[in-house]
Write an enzyme that holds these catalytic residues in place. Structure first.
Site, PDB file in Angstrom:
ATOM      1  N   ILE A 131      -2.281   4.214  10.489  1.00 21.78           N
ATOM      2  CA  ILE A 131      -3.455   4.578  11.291  1.00 21.78           C
ATOM      3  C   ILE A 131      -3.566   3.678  12.524  1.00 21.78           C
ATOM      4  O   ILE A 131      -3.885   4.139  13.622  1.00 21.78           O
ATOM      5  CB  ILE A 131      -4.726   4.498  10.412  1.00 21.78           C
ATOM      6  N   ASN A 158      -8.482  -2.679  12.057  1.00 19.71           N
ATOM      7  CA  ASN A 158      -7.786  -1.649  11.265  1.00 19.71           C
ATOM      8  C   ASN A 158      -6.966  -2.243  10.120  1.00 19.71           C
ATOM      9  O   ASN A 158      -6.822  -1.593   9.086  1.00 19.71           O
ATOM     10  CB  ASN A 158      -6.870  -0.838  12.197  1.00 19.71           C
ATOM     11  N   SER A 194     -13.089   1.620   8.052  1.00 24.35           N
ATOM     12  CA  SER A 194     -13.528   1.430   6.676  1.00 24.35           C
ATOM     13  C   SER A 194     -12.853   2.511   5.833  1.00 24.35           C
ATOM     14  O   SER A 194     -11.685   2.841   6.063  1.00 24.35           O
ATOM     15  CB  SER A 194     -15.058   1.482   6.626  1.00 24.35           C
ATOM     16  N   TYR A 246     -11.481  -3.154  -3.363  1.00 20.36           N
ATOM     17  CA  TYR A 246     -11.268  -2.382  -2.120  1.00 20.36           C
ATOM     18  C   TYR A 246     -12.570  -1.701  -1.702  1.00 20.36           C
ATOM     19  O   TYR A 246     -13.002  -1.820  -0.550  1.00 20.36           O
ATOM     20  CB  TYR A 246     -10.163  -1.343  -2.346  1.00 20.36           C
ATOM     21  N   VAL A 253      -5.212   9.470   3.779  1.00 16.78           N
ATOM     22  CA  VAL A 253      -4.377   9.728   4.958  1.00 16.78           C
ATOM     23  C   VAL A 253      -2.923   9.423   4.576  1.00 16.78           C
ATOM     24  O   VAL A 253      -2.648   8.438   3.875  1.00 16.78           O
ATOM     25  CB  VAL A 253      -4.801   8.826   6.147  1.00 16.78           C
ATOM     26  N   THR A 301      -0.112   7.762   4.830  1.00 18.33           N
ATOM     27  CA  THR A 301       0.489   6.541   5.391  1.00 18.33           C
ATOM     28  C   THR A 301       1.129   5.776   4.241  1.00 18.33           C
ATOM     29  O   THR A 301       0.994   6.142   3.072  1.00 18.33           O
ATOM     30  CB  THR A 301      -0.576   5.624   6.027  1.00 18.33           C
TER      31      THR A 301
HETATM   32  N1  LIG Z   1      -4.213   5.621   4.192  1.00 15.28           N
HETATM   33  C1  LIG Z   1      -5.372   5.952   3.666  1.00 15.28           C
HETATM   34  O1  LIG Z   1      -5.460   6.848   2.811  1.00 15.28           O
HETATM   35  C2  LIG Z   1      -6.645   5.256   4.137  1.00 15.28           C
HETATM   36  C3  LIG Z   1      -7.864   5.835   3.797  1.00 15.28           C
HETATM   37  C4  LIG Z   1      -9.044   5.228   4.201  1.00 15.28           C
HETATM   38  C5  LIG Z   1      -9.005   4.056   4.931  1.00 15.28           C
HETATM   39  N2  LIG Z   1      -7.820   3.496   5.243  1.00 15.28           N
HETATM   40  C6  LIG Z   1      -7.848   2.243   6.009  1.00 15.28           C
HETATM   41  O2  LIG Z   1      -7.136   2.410   7.216  1.00 15.28           O
HETATM   42  C7  LIG Z   1      -6.599   1.157   7.629  1.00 15.28           C
HETATM   43  C8  LIG Z   1      -5.112   1.334   7.922  1.00 15.28           C
HETATM   44  O3  LIG Z   1      -4.499   1.788   6.745  1.00 15.28           O
HETATM   45  P1  LIG Z   1      -3.078   2.523   6.700  1.00 15.28           P
HETATM   46  O4  LIG Z   1      -3.201   3.630   5.740  1.00 15.28           O
HETATM   47  O5  LIG Z   1      -2.561   2.763   8.058  1.00 15.28           O
HETATM   48  O6  LIG Z   1      -2.273   1.355   5.978  1.00 15.28           O
HETATM   49  P2  LIG Z   1      -0.772   0.903   5.982  1.00 15.28           P
HETATM   50  O7  LIG Z   1       0.110   1.985   6.491  1.00 15.28           O
HETATM   51  O8  LIG Z   1      -0.519   0.334   4.631  1.00 15.28           O
HETATM   52  O9  LIG Z   1      -0.835  -0.278   7.027  1.00 15.28           O
HETATM   53  C9  LIG Z   1      -1.577  -1.431   6.751  1.00 15.28           C
HETATM   54  C10 LIG Z   1      -1.666  -2.174   8.051  1.00 15.28           C
HETATM   55  O10 LIG Z   1      -2.426  -3.354   7.854  1.00 15.28           O
HETATM   56  C11 LIG Z   1      -1.687  -4.439   8.395  1.00 15.28           C
HETATM   57  N3  LIG Z   1      -2.013  -5.685   7.727  1.00 15.28           N
HETATM   58  C12 LIG Z   1      -2.136  -5.923   6.395  1.00 15.28           C
HETATM   59  N4  LIG Z   1      -2.435  -7.202   6.195  1.00 15.28           N
HETATM   60  C13 LIG Z   1      -2.498  -7.803   7.414  1.00 15.28           C
HETATM   61  C14 LIG Z   1      -2.760  -9.107   7.876  1.00 15.28           C
HETATM   62  N5  LIG Z   1      -3.033 -10.099   7.022  1.00 15.28           N
HETATM   63  N6  LIG Z   1      -2.742  -9.344   9.202  1.00 15.28           N
HETATM   64  C15 LIG Z   1      -2.482  -8.357  10.086  1.00 15.28           C
HETATM   65  N7  LIG Z   1      -2.215  -7.097   9.707  1.00 15.28           N
HETATM   66  C16 LIG Z   1      -2.220  -6.834   8.390  1.00 15.28           C
HETATM   67  C17 LIG Z   1      -0.227  -4.047   8.203  1.00 15.28           C
HETATM   68  O11 LIG Z   1       0.593  -4.811   9.059  1.00 15.28           O
HETATM   69  P3  LIG Z   1       2.207  -4.866   8.863  1.00 15.28           P
HETATM   70  O12 LIG Z   1       2.724  -3.566   9.404  1.00 15.28           O
HETATM   71  O13 LIG Z   1       2.625  -6.010   9.689  1.00 15.28           O
HETATM   72  O14 LIG Z   1       2.461  -5.025   7.405  1.00 15.28           O
HETATM   73  C18 LIG Z   1      -0.291  -2.570   8.566  1.00 15.28           C
HETATM   74  O15 LIG Z   1      -0.285  -2.382   9.942  1.00 15.28           O
HETATM   75  C19 LIG Z   1      -6.885   0.156   6.498  1.00 15.28           C
HETATM   76  O16 LIG Z   1      -8.020  -0.610   6.832  1.00 15.28           O
HETATM   77  C20 LIG Z   1      -7.194   1.075   5.316  1.00 15.28           C
HETATM   78  O17 LIG Z   1      -8.029   0.457   4.370  1.00 15.28           O
HETATM   79  C21 LIG Z   1      -6.630   4.067   4.868  1.00 15.28           C
END
Ligand SMILES: NC(=O)c1ccc[n+]([C@@H]2O[C@H](COP(=O)([O-])OP(=O)(O)OC[C@H]3O[C@@H](n4cnc5c(N)ncnc54)[C@H](OP(=O)(O)O)[C@@H]3O)[C@@H](O)[C@H]2O)c1
Length: 284
Positions: free
Chosen positions: A45, A123, A172, A186, A220, A222
């Site tokens: 995202i 994010n 969020s 979470y 989503v 990801t």
């Molecule tokens: N996917 C879903 O279904 C979903 C649903 C609702 C909300 N969200 C929220 O959307 C946001 C993005 O999620 P996503 O699905 O895109 O997740 P993702 O693909 O797992 O990516 C997680 C991201 O967080 C970064 N990250 C984790 N720990 C970190 C740290 N200590 N410092 C800096 N960056 C850090 C990672 O960086 P690296 O690439 O360097 O590891 C990566 O860019 C999150 O806040 C998640 O809770 C996701």
């Protein structure tokens, strides 16, 4: 820190679950001259948000923490700089939980543009699932530090550099309100970020002219989603199939434009809000 110059349209995720987020139609250049920090923006995202804001003309700090995300971060930078909007971008290798890392993000943003941080997008997140019986204090600290503590202290550090008209946007989750099993920490962390938006909308509103909002995605496609147990994914399938807008999982391109709107001047009357980006899975 690097500002790479390769061009690429590679996949935004490390495991290939979704394609590199693209901007499907030309975006209004309504963020020209602004500078944004998007935490965790090499994949998923965050990568979509970085490209969305960059395609609207904003300079972008692209942040990653895993070494495996470095090349993706560089590709996002190249993609933004190839859009011919005049936007500049830079990668910053930093953990958001670390004070030195937080300062590196601020310093990079200040160097990139006008000396302001106009848009701060929290994010970066950890979405590991654990039943209540399996939670340790280490797990609690790790997830709370990334999802809640980092947005608080990074915002505190950025605040002196955020001008009137500034935007703080927190990614969020609908999990804050859904009661999904295995999401004790979470869900609590994400519910707490909604509280941040409400408190900061008041605290930073009239006095500083900053708006603060949450965007709450549903599931989503990801890395985070596909890292879940198969049993967890199977349990969510009937719910996803019943999504009011369409019977499918959300995609990065469903979420990023909403952040683009909340970053823009046109969102000036929206603050303290939680905007559900879930295809109607959860209406609030
Ligand atoms: N996917 C879903 O279904 C979903 C649903 C609702 C909300 N969200 C929220 O959307 C946001 C993005 O999620 P996503 O699905 O895109 O997740 P993702 O693909 O797992 O990516 C997680 C991201 O967080 C970064 N990250 C984790 N720990 C970190 C740290 N200590 N410092 C800096 N960056 C850090 C990672 O960086 P690296 O690439 O360097 O590891 C990566 O860019 C999150 O806040 C998640 O809770 C996701």
């Amino acid at each position: 820190m690097t500002g790479a110059n390769e061009t690429s349209t590679t996949n935004g995720n490390t495991n290939g679950h979704t394609t590199m987020p693209t901007t499907e139609s030309p975006r209004p250049l309504n963020l020209t001259g602004k500078t944004a920090i998007v935490t965790g923006s090499a994949r998923g995202i965050g990568a979509g948000i970085a490209l969305e804001l960059g395609s609207r003309g904003a300079n972008i700090v692209v942040n990653f923490t895993s070494e495996s995300s470095r090349s993706n971060a560089e590709k996002i930078v190249s993609k933004i700089e190839s859009l011919a909007t005049g936007a500049k971008a830079v990668t910053v290798h930093a953990s958001v939980v670390d004070k030195v890392g937080q300062q590196a993000l601020i310093d990079a943003a200040l160097k990139l543009g006008s000396g302001h941080i106009d848009i701060l997008v929290h994010n970066a997140g950890n979405g590991d699932d654990r039943y209540l019986t399996d939670i340790t204090e280490e797990f609690y600290d790790m997830q709370m530090d990334i999802n809640l503590k980092a947005p608080i202290f990074l915002t505190q550090l950025a605040l002196p550099h955020i001008p009137r008209g500034g935007r703080v946007i927190i990614v969020s989750s609908v999990s804050a309100r859904m009661g999904v099993p295995q999401q004790t920490v979470y869900a609590a962390s994400k519910a707490a970020t909604e509280a941040l938006a409400r408190v900061w909308a008041t605290e930073l509103g009239q006095s500083r002219g900053i708006t603060v909002n949450c965007v709450n995605p549903g599931p989503v496609a990801t890395d985070m989603y596909y890292a879940s147990d198969q049993s967890f994914i199977d349990a969510l399938k009937p719910m996803i199939d019943s999504t009011p807008a369409e019977a499918r999982i959300g995609e990065v391109r469903d979420i990023a434009p909403l952040v683009g709107f909340l970053a823009s001047e046109e969102s000036r009357w929206v603050t303290g809000s939680v905007v559900s980006a879930s295809g109607g899975l959860l209406f609030f």
